[in-house]
Scaffold this motif. Structure first.
Motif, mmCIF file in Angstrom:
data_model
loop_
_atom_site.group_PDB
_atom_site.id
_atom_site.type_symbol
_atom_site.label_atom_id
_atom_site.label_comp_id
_atom_site.label_asym_id
_atom_site.label_seq_id
_atom_site.Cartn_x
_atom_site.Cartn_y
_atom_site.Cartn_z
ATOM 1 N N UNK A 14 0.813 -1.207 0.000
ATOM 2 C CA UNK A 14 0.000 0.000 0.000
ATOM 3 C C UNK A 14 0.847 1.257 0.000
ATOM 4 N N UNK A 15 1.893 1.260 0.819
ATOM 5 C CA UNK A 15 2.772 2.424 0.897
ATOM 6 C C UNK A 15 3.509 2.639 -0.421
ATOM 7 N N UNK A 16 3.967 1.551 -1.048
ATOM 8 C CA UNK A 16 4.671 1.677 -2.326
ATOM 9 C C UNK A 16 3.757 2.261 -3.398
ATOM 10 N N UNK A 17 2.509 1.805 -3.438
ATOM 11 C CA UNK A 17 1.565 2.354 -4.405
ATOM 12 C C UNK A 17 1.314 3.831 -4.133
ATOM 13 N N UNK A 18 1.079 4.160 -2.859
ATOM 14 C CA UNK A 18 0.829 5.546 -2.478
ATOM 15 C C UNK A 18 1.997 6.449 -2.880
ATOM 16 N N UNK A 19 3.209 6.031 -2.556
ATOM 17 C CA UNK A 19 4.387 6.827 -2.901
ATOM 18 C C UNK A 19 4.494 7.016 -4.412
ATOM 19 N N UNK A 20 4.164 5.980 -5.165
ATOM 20 C CA UNK A 20 4.209 6.073 -6.618
ATOM 21 C C UNK A 20 3.190 7.037 -7.179
ATOM 22 N N UNK A 21 1.975 7.029 -6.640
ATOM 23 C CA UNK A 21 0.947 7.964 -7.106
ATOM 24 C C UNK A 21 1.371 9.408 -6.876
ATOM 25 N N UNK A 22 1.914 9.663 -5.697
ATOM 26 C CA UNK A 22 2.288 11.026 -5.345
ATOM 27 C C UNK A 22 3.515 11.488 -6.128
ATOM 28 N N UNK A 23 4.519 10.603 -6.236
ATOM 29 C CA UNK A 23 5.750 10.976 -6.940
ATOM 30 C C UNK A 23 5.499 11.235 -8.423
ATOM 31 N N UNK A 24 4.560 10.491 -9.011
ATOM 32 C CA UNK A 24 4.277 10.636 -10.441
ATOM 33 C C UNK A 24 3.327 11.786 -10.732
ATOM 34 N N UNK A 141 -15.938 2.310 -18.163
ATOM 35 C CA UNK A 141 -14.658 2.436 -18.865
ATOM 36 C C UNK A 141 -13.839 3.605 -18.327
ATOM 37 N N UNK A 142 -14.510 4.697 -17.958
ATOM 38 C CA UNK A 142 -13.780 5.850 -17.441
ATOM 39 C C UNK A 142 -13.072 5.494 -16.128
ATOM 40 N N UNK A 143 -13.775 4.766 -15.268
ATOM 41 C CA UNK A 143 -13.156 4.337 -14.008
ATOM 42 C C UNK A 143 -12.050 3.327 -14.264
ATOM 43 N N UNK A 144 -12.265 2.414 -15.199
ATOM 44 C CA UNK A 144 -11.221 1.437 -15.542
ATOM 45 C C UNK A 144 -9.952 2.142 -16.002
ATOM 46 N N UNK A 145 -10.104 3.173 -16.810
ATOM 47 C CA UNK A 145 -8.947 3.921 -17.292
ATOM 48 C C UNK A 145 -8.251 4.643 -16.136
ATOM 49 N N UNK A 146 -9.028 5.199 -15.209
ATOM 50 C CA UNK A 146 -8.472 5.870 -14.038
ATOM 51 C C UNK A 146 -7.651 4.889 -13.203
ATOM 52 N N UNK A 147 -8.183 3.685 -13.012
ATOM 53 C CA UNK A 147 -7.484 2.658 -12.221
ATOM 54 C C UNK A 147 -6.212 2.210 -12.930
ATOM 55 N N UNK A 148 -6.300 1.967 -14.224
ATOM 56 C CA UNK A 148 -5.109 1.541 -14.964
ATOM 57 C C UNK A 148 -4.003 2.584 -14.882
ATOM 58 N N UNK A 149 -4.393 3.861 -14.957
ATOM 59 C CA UNK A 149 -3.400 4.937 -14.876
ATOM 60 C C UNK A 149 -2.750 4.970 -13.490
ATOM 61 N N UNK A 150 -3.533 4.790 -12.438
ATOM 62 C CA UNK A 150 -2.966 4.750 -11.091
ATOM 63 C C UNK A 150 -1.992 3.581 -10.950
ATOM 64 N N UNK A 151 -2.419 2.417 -11.387
ATOM 65 C CA UNK A 151 -1.583 1.230 -11.238
ATOM 66 C C UNK A 151 -0.308 1.328 -12.059
ATOM 67 N N UNK A 152 -0.359 2.077 -13.159
ATOM 68 C CA UNK A 152 0.821 2.215 -14.021
ATOM 69 C C UNK A 152 1.979 2.902 -13.316
ATOM 70 N N UNK A 153 1.691 3.592 -12.204
ATOM 71 C CA UNK A 153 2.773 4.187 -11.429
ATOM 72 C C UNK A 153 3.658 3.119 -10.791
ATOM 73 N N UNK A 154 3.134 1.878 -10.710
ATOM 74 C CA UNK A 154 3.881 0.780 -10.079
ATOM 75 C C UNK A 154 4.442 -0.213 -11.083
ATOM 76 N N UNK A 155 4.255 0.040 -12.387
ATOM 77 C CA UNK A 155 4.791 -0.877 -13.391
ATOM 78 C C UNK A 155 3.856 -1.042 -14.574
ATOM 79 N N UNK A 156 3.904 -2.208 -15.192
ATOM 80 C CA UNK A 156 3.063 -2.502 -16.346
ATOM 81 C C UNK A 156 1.685 -2.997 -15.889
ATOM 82 N N UNK A 157 0.658 -2.702 -16.698
ATOM 83 C CA UNK A 157 -0.711 -3.090 -16.367
ATOM 84 C C UNK A 157 -1.321 -3.843 -17.548
ATOM 85 N N UNK A 158 -1.922 -4.982 -17.269
ATOM 86 C CA UNK A 158 -2.641 -5.748 -18.279
ATOM 87 C C UNK A 158 -4.054 -6.015 -17.782
ATOM 88 N N UNK A 159 -4.986 -6.156 -18.716
ATOM 89 C CA UNK A 159 -6.387 -6.404 -18.374
ATOM 90 C C UNK A 159 -6.822 -7.743 -18.953
#
Length: 270
Positions: A14-24, A141-159
Motif C-alpha cells: 500500500x505504501x509503495x503504491x501511495x508513494x508512486x501515485x504522489x511521486x508521479x 470504462x472511465x473508471x477502468x482507465x483511471x485505475x489503470x493509470x494509477x496502477x501504471x505508477x507501479x509498473x506494467x498493467x494488463x487487463x
C-alpha cells in the motif's frame, strides 16, 4: 471532502503504491485518505502529506471517494470490506488481495457493487511490477482507465476479461519473481562451484539477470532471437544451452512449476 481515493491498508504494498501515485503526480496528497490501524504505518503514510485515520469509523461523513482500494492481507480482507459498504453508491472497489474473488466482494458489498480485482507482484514496490486487473460488469470504462493509470505508477498493467485466468496470472507473474530469485541463487551457486569468490559470483549472477531482462524488455527482437544472437555455433553458450534445452528440460520444468502454482491457486480460491 474532495477525496478521490481511500486506501485501506498502508503496509509495504500500500505504501509503495501511495508513494508512486504522489511521486508521479497522478494524485496529490489531498486526494488520498489512508486507513491504517497500525500506528507506525499510519505515521509513515502521514509523512507523505496525506491524511491518515485508524479505522473506517474515523472517516468523515462527507467523504465520497471515487475509489476504495483494499491493500490488506487476504486472511482479513473479508472482515474489513463490509465497513466500506456505505461508499457503494459512488465508489468503485479495487482489491489487491491475492486469491479473493470478485464474488466475495459482491456478497459483502451487494451485487450492484463495482469491483475490480488486481494481482500485483512484489517488484511493484520499486515501480517495476506487473499488475493484472479484471472487473465486474458494473465498472465503467472511465473508471477502468483511471485505475489503470494509477496502477501504471507501479509498473506494467494488463487487463483480462475472464476472472478464471487469475489463477494462471498468479502462477506466472504473481509467483514468478520467486522463480527468478531462485534462478539467481542457482546461478550464484554454480559460479562459486566454478571457482569465483562469493561476492563476485553474486554480482555476476544478479547483474546478468537484470541486464538480460532489461535488454529483452527494450529490444524489438523476441527473446528467442536475442538468445540466438548470443549463441555462437559450437561455442560456450551453445554448450550450456544443450543442457538447458536438451529434451526441453528447462521448458518442461518451468511448465510444471507454473502448473503446480496454478492448481494451488485454484485450490486456495475455493
Amino acid at each position: 471532502m474532495p477525496v478521490k481515493v481511500v486506501l485501506v491498508g498502508c503496509g509495504n504494498m500500500g505504501y509503495a503504491m501511495l508513494a508512486g501515485w504522489l511521486a508521479s503526480g497522478r494524485l496529490a496528497p489531498q486526494d488520498v485518505l489512508v486507513v491504517e490501524p497500525t500506528d507506525v504505518l499510519r505515521e509513515r503514510a502521514a509523512t507523505l502529506g496525506v491524511d491518515a485515520v485508524a479505522d473506517a469509523g474515523a472517516i468523515a461523513e462527507d467523504v465520497q471517494p471515487r475509489l476504495v482500494i483494499f491493500a490488506v492481507k487476504p486472511q482479513v480482507i473479508l472482515d474489513i470490506v463490509p465497513h466500506y459498504a456505505r461508499f457503494g453508491g459512488t465508489a468503485t472497489y479495487l482489491s489487491v488481495a491475492a486469491g479473493t474473488p470478485i464474488a466475495a466482494f459482491e456478497r459483502a458489498l451487494g451485487n450492484s457493487a463495482a469491483v475490480i480485482r488486481c494481482m500485483p507482484n512484489t517488484p511493484a514496490a520499486i515501480g517495476k511490477g506487473m499488475m493484472v486487473v479484471v472487473a465486474n460488469t458494473h465498472v465503467g470504462e472511465e473508471t477502468s482507465a483511471f485505475v489503470r493509470d494509477l496502477l501504471a505508477a507501479s509498473g506494467e498493467v494488463a487487463t483480462i476479461d475472464d476472472e478464471a485466468l487469475m489463477d494462471a496470472v498468479t502462477a506466472v507473474s504473481g509467483s514468478g519473481p520467486a522463480y527468478v530469485f531462485h534462478f539467481i541463487e542457482c546461478l550464484t551457486a554454480a559460479a562459486q562451484k566454478a571457482g569465483l569468490p562469493a561476492d563476485t559470483a553474486k554480482l555476476l549472477a544478479m547483474q546478468t539477470v537484470h541486464g538480460a531482462a532489461s535488454l529483452a524488455a527494450e529490444s524489438s527482437d523476441e527473446p528467442g532471437e536475442l538468445r540466438r544472437q548470443v549463441t555462437s555455433p559450437n561455442g560456450t553458450t551453445a554448450a550450456a544451452l544443450s543442457v538447458l534445452m536438451g529434451e526441453n528440460r528447462l521448458e518442461n520444468l518451468v511448465s510444471e512449476a507454473v502448473e503446480a502454482a496454478r492448481v494451488r491457486s485454484v485450490e486456495l480460491g475455493k
